[in-house]
Design a protein around this motif. Structure first.
Motif, PDB file in Angstrom:
ATOM      1  N   HIS A 187      31.642  39.264  28.828  1.00  0.00           N
ATOM      2  CA  HIS A 187      33.080  39.498  28.815  1.00  0.00           C
ATOM      3  C   HIS A 187      33.722  38.578  29.852  1.00  0.00           C
ATOM      4  CE1 HIS A 187      36.312  42.524  27.793  1.00  0.00           C
ATOM      5  NE2 HIS A 187      36.882  41.831  28.759  1.00  0.00           N
ATOM      6  N   VAL A 188      34.567  37.649  29.407  1.00  0.00           N
ATOM      7  CA  VAL A 188      35.196  36.660  30.274  1.00  0.00           C
ATOM      8  C   VAL A 188      36.656  37.054  30.486  1.00  0.00           C
ATOM      9  CG1 VAL A 188      35.794  34.228  30.575  1.00  0.00           C
ATOM     10  CG2 VAL A 188      33.665  34.865  29.376  1.00  0.00           C
ATOM     11  N   GLY A 189      37.013  37.360  31.727  1.00  0.00           N
ATOM     12  CA  GLY A 189      38.384  37.745  32.049  1.00  0.00           C
ATOM     13  C   GLY A 189      39.198  36.546  32.498  1.00  0.00           C
ATOM     14  N   VAL A 190      40.374  36.374  31.890  1.00  0.00           N
ATOM     15  CA  VAL A 190      41.270  35.267  32.232  1.00  0.00           C
ATOM     16  C   VAL A 190      42.660  35.842  32.488  1.00  0.00           C
ATOM     17  CG1 VAL A 190      42.343  33.135  31.398  1.00  0.00           C
ATOM     18  CG2 VAL A 190      39.957  33.617  30.842  1.00  0.00           C
ATOM     19  N   ASP A 191      43.295  35.381  33.549  1.00  0.00           N
ATOM     20  CA  ASP A 191      44.654  35.818  33.857  1.00  0.00           C
ATOM     21  C   ASP A 191      45.348  34.713  34.632  1.00  0.00           C
ATOM     22  OD1 ASP A 191      45.777  39.075  34.006  1.00  0.00           O
ATOM     23  OD2 ASP A 191      46.979  37.456  34.834  1.00  0.00           O
ATOM     24  N   LEU A 192      46.658  34.662  34.525  1.00  0.00           N
ATOM     25  CA  LEU A 192      47.445  33.712  35.299  1.00  0.00           C
ATOM     26  C   LEU A 192      47.654  34.215  36.724  1.00  0.00           C
ATOM     27  CD1 LEU A 192      49.074  31.056  35.012  1.00  0.00           C
ATOM     28  CD2 LEU A 192      51.057  32.478  34.450  1.00  0.00           C
ATOM     29  N   SER A 193      47.657  35.533  36.898  1.00  0.00           N
ATOM     30  CA  SER A 193      47.957  36.158  38.183  1.00  0.00           C
ATOM     31  C   SER A 193      46.731  36.218  39.091  1.00  0.00           C
ATOM     32  CB  SER A 193      48.482  37.581  37.943  1.00  0.00           C
ATOM     33  OG  SER A 193      48.485  38.316  39.146  1.00  0.00           O
ATOM     34  N   TRP A 194      46.840  35.590  40.261  1.00  0.00           N
ATOM     35  CA  TRP A 194      45.745  35.643  41.226  1.00  0.00           C
ATOM     36  C   TRP A 194      45.550  37.065  41.738  1.00  0.00           C
ATOM     37  CZ3 TRP A 194      41.836  32.718  41.733  1.00  0.00           C
ATOM     38  CH2 TRP A 194      41.005  32.839  42.848  1.00  0.00           C
TER      39      TRP A 194
END
Length: 199
Positions: free
Chosen positions: A72-79
């Motif tokens: 499961h690869v989590g990606v987000d713009l928010s640090w």
């Protein structure tokens, strides 16, 4: 500050949202009061994920959908969100949903829970998610939609710079179809629409 920058650098609102979503009591109460939404639907949607699939989760937030899948690869713009998600996994990446750093046809599944309504261009985001799905892959998610008794709340969130243009449930179907996805299923609960589609 534009919507993209607000979510990218807005630490307090991101942390407050994640805290509420991760708390079973607050998430159930908030979903019901704000959106007339039974959050059990979200929990069931998350539980329906294939635990062995190479899965892209965007925006992953604080990791509400992670589970036990090591792929499961989590990606987000928010640090801020990624920092909070590190409590649950280390497979994380800061990236923009409109330009994902993955080759075409990479993932078995893509999940996007409670994020599309926060984006400036939901159709472009769905098209990019569809691009990185392999043929036969599944896109699954939830989004707040217009055309319900909660439109006033949506307009308030837009004025505060927290929501993008949003769309109706019919718009969600159109966005999925325009991205080349098929076998589309929509499930409504209050102002939230859950969706599943296949590439």
């Amino acid at each position: 500050m534009n919507l993209r920058e607000r979510w990218k650098v807005g630490g307090f609102q991101a942390a407050a949202y994640d805290y509420a979503v991760q708390n079973p009591y607050l998430s159930r109460l908030g979903a019901r009061l704000l959106w007339n939404y039974d959050i059990t639907h979200l929990r069931q949607n998350i539980a329906a994920q294939d635990p062995s699939a190479l899965t892209l989760d965007i925006p992953c937030g604080g990791g509400v959908a992670f589970g036990d899948n090591p792929r499961h690869v989590g990606v987000d713009l928010s640090w801020t969100m990624l920092t909070r998600a590190r409590r649950k996994t280390s497979t994380l990446l800061q990236a923009d949903v409109y330009a994902l750093p993955f080759p075409t046809d990479t993932f078995d599944a893509c999940v996007t829970y409670n994020g599309l309504h926060c984006l400036t261009d939901p159709p472009a985001a769905i098209a990019e998610m569809a691009r990185v799905l392999r043929p036969g892959g599944t896109l699954r998610g939830t989004t707040i939609v217009r055309g319900t008794s909660r439109d006033r709340v949506i307009r308030h969130m837009q004025r505060r710079g927290l929501f993008g243009p949003s769309g109706t449930a019919d718009d969600v179907r159109t966005w999925l179809t325009s991205a080349g996805l098929t076998s589309i299923e929509l499930t409504r609960s209050g102002a939230m629409t859950g969706f599943t589609a296949r590439k």
